[in-house]
Write a protein that holds these residues in place. Structure first.
Motif, PDB file in Angstrom:
ATOM      1  N   GLU A 114      58.244 -19.126  17.144  1.00 35.38           N
ATOM      2  CA  GLU A 114      56.846 -18.854  17.511  1.00 35.38           C
ATOM      3  C   GLU A 114      56.475 -17.417  17.141  1.00 35.38           C
ATOM      4  O   GLU A 114      55.390 -17.157  16.614  1.00 35.38           O
ATOM      5  N   ASN A 115      57.381 -16.486  17.420  1.00 31.32           N
ATOM      6  CA  ASN A 115      57.116 -15.083  17.073  1.00 31.32           C
ATOM      7  C   ASN A 115      56.856 -14.917  15.581  1.00 31.32           C
ATOM      8  O   ASN A 115      55.965 -14.167  15.171  1.00 31.32           O
ATOM      9  N   LEU A 116      57.651 -15.595  14.753  1.00 31.88           N
ATOM     10  CA  LEU A 116      57.458 -15.483  13.302  1.00 31.88           C
ATOM     11  C   LEU A 116      56.042 -15.896  12.923  1.00 31.88           C
ATOM     12  O   LEU A 116      55.343 -15.162  12.209  1.00 31.88           O
ATOM     13  N   LEU A 117      55.621 -17.059  13.392  1.00 34.65           N
ATOM     14  CA  LEU A 117      54.299 -17.560  12.990  1.00 34.65           C
ATOM     15  C   LEU A 117      53.195 -16.669  13.535  1.00 34.65           C
ATOM     16  O   LEU A 117      52.170 -16.455  12.886  1.00 34.65           O
ATOM     17  N   THR A 118      53.412 -16.104  14.732  1.00 36.56           N
ATOM     18  CA  THR A 118      52.464 -15.130  15.288  1.00 36.56           C
ATOM     19  C   THR A 118      52.378 -13.893  14.398  1.00 36.56           C
ATOM     20  O   THR A 118      51.288 -13.415  14.065  1.00 36.56           O
ATOM     21  N   GLY A 119      53.516 -13.372  14.016  1.00 36.82           N
ATOM     22  CA  GLY A 119      53.546 -12.167  13.165  1.00 36.82           C
ATOM     23  C   GLY A 119      52.877 -12.418  11.827  1.00 36.82           C
ATOM     24  O   GLY A 119      52.088 -11.596  11.337  1.00 36.82           O
ATOM     25  N   LEU A 120      53.167 -13.561  11.228  1.00 36.42           N
ATOM     26  CA  LEU A 120      52.548 -13.899   9.948  1.00 36.42           C
ATOM     27  C   LEU A 120      51.038 -14.040  10.100  1.00 36.42           C
ATOM     28  O   LEU A 120      50.269 -13.569   9.250  1.00 36.42           O
ATOM     29  N   ALA A 121      50.616 -14.676  11.187  1.00 40.04           N
ATOM     30  CA  ALA A 121      49.181 -14.921  11.376  1.00 40.04           C
ATOM     31  C   ALA A 121      48.416 -13.602  11.476  1.00 40.04           C
ATOM     32  O   ALA A 121      47.286 -13.487  10.997  1.00 40.04           O
ATOM     33  N   ARG A 122      49.048 -12.583  12.079  1.00 39.98           N
ATOM     34  CA  ARG A 122      48.382 -11.271  12.181  1.00 39.98           C
ATOM     35  C   ARG A 122      48.133 -10.663  10.807  1.00 39.98           C
ATOM     36  O   ARG A 122      47.286  -9.790  10.647  1.00 39.98           O
ATOM     37  N   CYS A 123      48.928 -11.102   9.829  1.00 42.00           N
ATOM     38  CA  CYS A 123      48.773 -10.600   8.454  1.00 42.00           C
ATOM     39  C   CYS A 123      47.936 -11.557   7.607  1.00 42.00           C
ATOM     40  O   CYS A 123      47.824 -11.379   6.385  1.00 42.00           O
ATOM     41  N   GLY A 124      47.396 -12.591   8.225  1.00 46.98           N
ATOM     42  CA  GLY A 124      46.551 -13.522   7.479  1.00 46.98           C
ATOM     43  C   GLY A 124      47.326 -14.616   6.785  1.00 46.98           C
ATOM     44  O   GLY A 124      46.821 -15.244   5.858  1.00 46.98           O
ATOM     45  N   ILE A 125      48.551 -14.854   7.235  1.00 47.04           N
ATOM     46  CA  ILE A 125      49.378 -15.900   6.635  1.00 47.04           C
ATOM     47  C   ILE A 125      49.558 -16.995   7.673  1.00 47.04           C
ATOM     48  O   ILE A 125      50.021 -16.724   8.781  1.00 47.04           O
ATOM     49  N   TYR A 126      49.193 -18.221   7.318  1.00 45.60           N
ATOM     50  CA  TYR A 126      49.310 -19.344   8.240  1.00 45.60           C
ATOM     51  C   TYR A 126      50.334 -20.301   7.673  1.00 45.60           C
ATOM     52  O   TYR A 126      50.142 -20.876   6.616  1.00 45.60           O
ATOM     53  N   SER A 127      51.447 -20.446   8.345  1.00 46.30           N
ATOM     54  CA  SER A 127      52.584 -21.173   7.791  1.00 46.30           C
ATOM     55  C   SER A 127      53.063 -22.227   8.775  1.00 46.30           C
ATOM     56  O   SER A 127      52.872 -22.095   9.983  1.00 46.30           O
ATOM     57  N   HIS A 128      53.678 -23.289   8.243  1.00 50.60           N
ATOM     58  CA  HIS A 128      54.323 -24.258   9.128  1.00 50.60           C
ATOM     59  C   HIS A 128      55.825 -24.323   8.855  1.00 50.60           C
ATOM     60  O   HIS A 128      56.498 -25.259   9.281  1.00 50.60           O
ATOM     61  N   THR A 129      56.334 -23.349   8.131  1.00 54.27           N
ATOM     62  CA  THR A 129      57.752 -23.351   7.789  1.00 54.27           C
ATOM     63  C   THR A 129      58.425 -22.139   8.416  1.00 54.27           C
ATOM     64  O   THR A 129      57.884 -21.036   8.366  1.00 54.27           O
TER      65      THR A 129
END
Lengths: 212, 212
Positions: B115-130
């Motif tokens: 969850e932390n990874l996807l949160t961190g990516l989302a803050r940079c404008g990256i939306y991932s499901h992997t």
């Protein structure tokens, strides 16, 4: 030889097939010395696949023992290693060979397990840009006490095999590793054979086919 | 303490930051006993990420030694392990903790590195499901000769650290592992600190920001 219960994966090639929960399938190395890169996806959710790192986390081993299971990215059992009729060397540390690997080896465009995976998935109506880490059956990569890895060509003799049982409905892709430069396969790429006694194997079964 | 050269990753939390080729950054465990799940993506192509299985394939080790590199899904160097000021135990075998792991442990909804990874990516404008397999700095998982894995709580003392250098422009995500049930962190989750002497750290830098 390809009938309802047998699929031959040609040397350097790939086959994809559906298996249902409880179905077993055997992978045989008819000539010996051949590695197979095995991938498995949950039939109902293709963002869920057999994951080496989740499997290690659950079984606390580098590779499951017979009777143990492989797990998905959602930590669900996907395959059980039912029987091992081989020297028992299988790898779950090394990425599939791919375009970058063969370019590094001076052979751009060489067939690869990564390309084979995407080809096999596409035949089932799945278009992916992700190559999970495979289960490399018959591949012999052993870590030493210092963490160094020793690569040895596949030790399988003709007719050696391994048997898996599906824990959930899944799509399985098996690539007969085309590596003929680095010493992974012994004596050059050869075919692999998949057999299922109990149920017909649905080769290239479209993932969107509700009849599966 | 967060200034242009320092980011504190809160206990059980996450930070994402951009580093450019040649830039070094240090990850310090200020209180000791804390594991960090580290992920890195090529800035120009977010389908290219640091891959444990490709790294093992290239360096032929379970984990790079100081001076060796981590490689991406396209077999390009992404980070170099420049210096290790810790007991030298790091893991590259085990998946990030995730929702399924905590549900299995009876704690559904517990914070996780996935969850932390996807949160961190989302803050940079990256939306991932992997969720790629992370580099688990300071995590102590050792294979025995029989392939069994032994898990030991992180052996780091206060102030222990590790230094990476970026080989390419990349987005790095560091999760301070929130595991407080299984014995991964020693003494409960605590913060991690990222410092860069040479260049300011662009925390949460949008990946679409051409100024980076």
């Amino acid at each position: 030889m390809t009938d309802a219960h047998t699929i031959t994966v040609p040397a350097s090639g790939v086959e994809a097939f559906r298996v249902n929960a409880g179905q077993t399938f055997r992978i045989t190395d008819p000539e010996g010395g051949q590695v197979g890169d095995l991938f498995a996806y949950a039939a109902g959710d293709l963002t869920e696949w057999l994951s080496a790192s989740h499997t290690r986390a659950v079984v606390s081993r580098l590779f499951p023992k017979p009777g143990e299971q492989f797990f998905t990215t959602r930590r669900r059992p996907v395959l059980t290693l039912r029987h091992d009729g081989s020297p028992g060397r299988h790898d779950m540390l090394i990425a599939a060979c791919d375009a970058a690997r063969y370019a590094d080896l001076g052979r751009p465009g060489h067939p690869s397990c990564a390309e084979n995976l995407l080809t096999g998935l596409a035949r089932c109506g799945i278009y992916s840009h992700t190559v999970p880490q495979p289960v490399n059956v018959f591949m012999d990569v052993q870590p030493g006490a210092d963490g160094d890895l020793t690569w040895t060509p596949a030790a399988t003799g003709p007719g050696d095999f391994v048997v898996f049982e599906a824990a959930i409905d899944c799509v399985v892709v098996l690539s007969a590793c085309p590596q003929d430069i680095a010493p992974v396969n012994r004596g050059g790429p050869t075919p692999l054979v998949v057999t299922s006694r109990d149920t017909a194997i649905r080769r290239n079964a479209p993932v969107f086919d509700r009849a599966c």
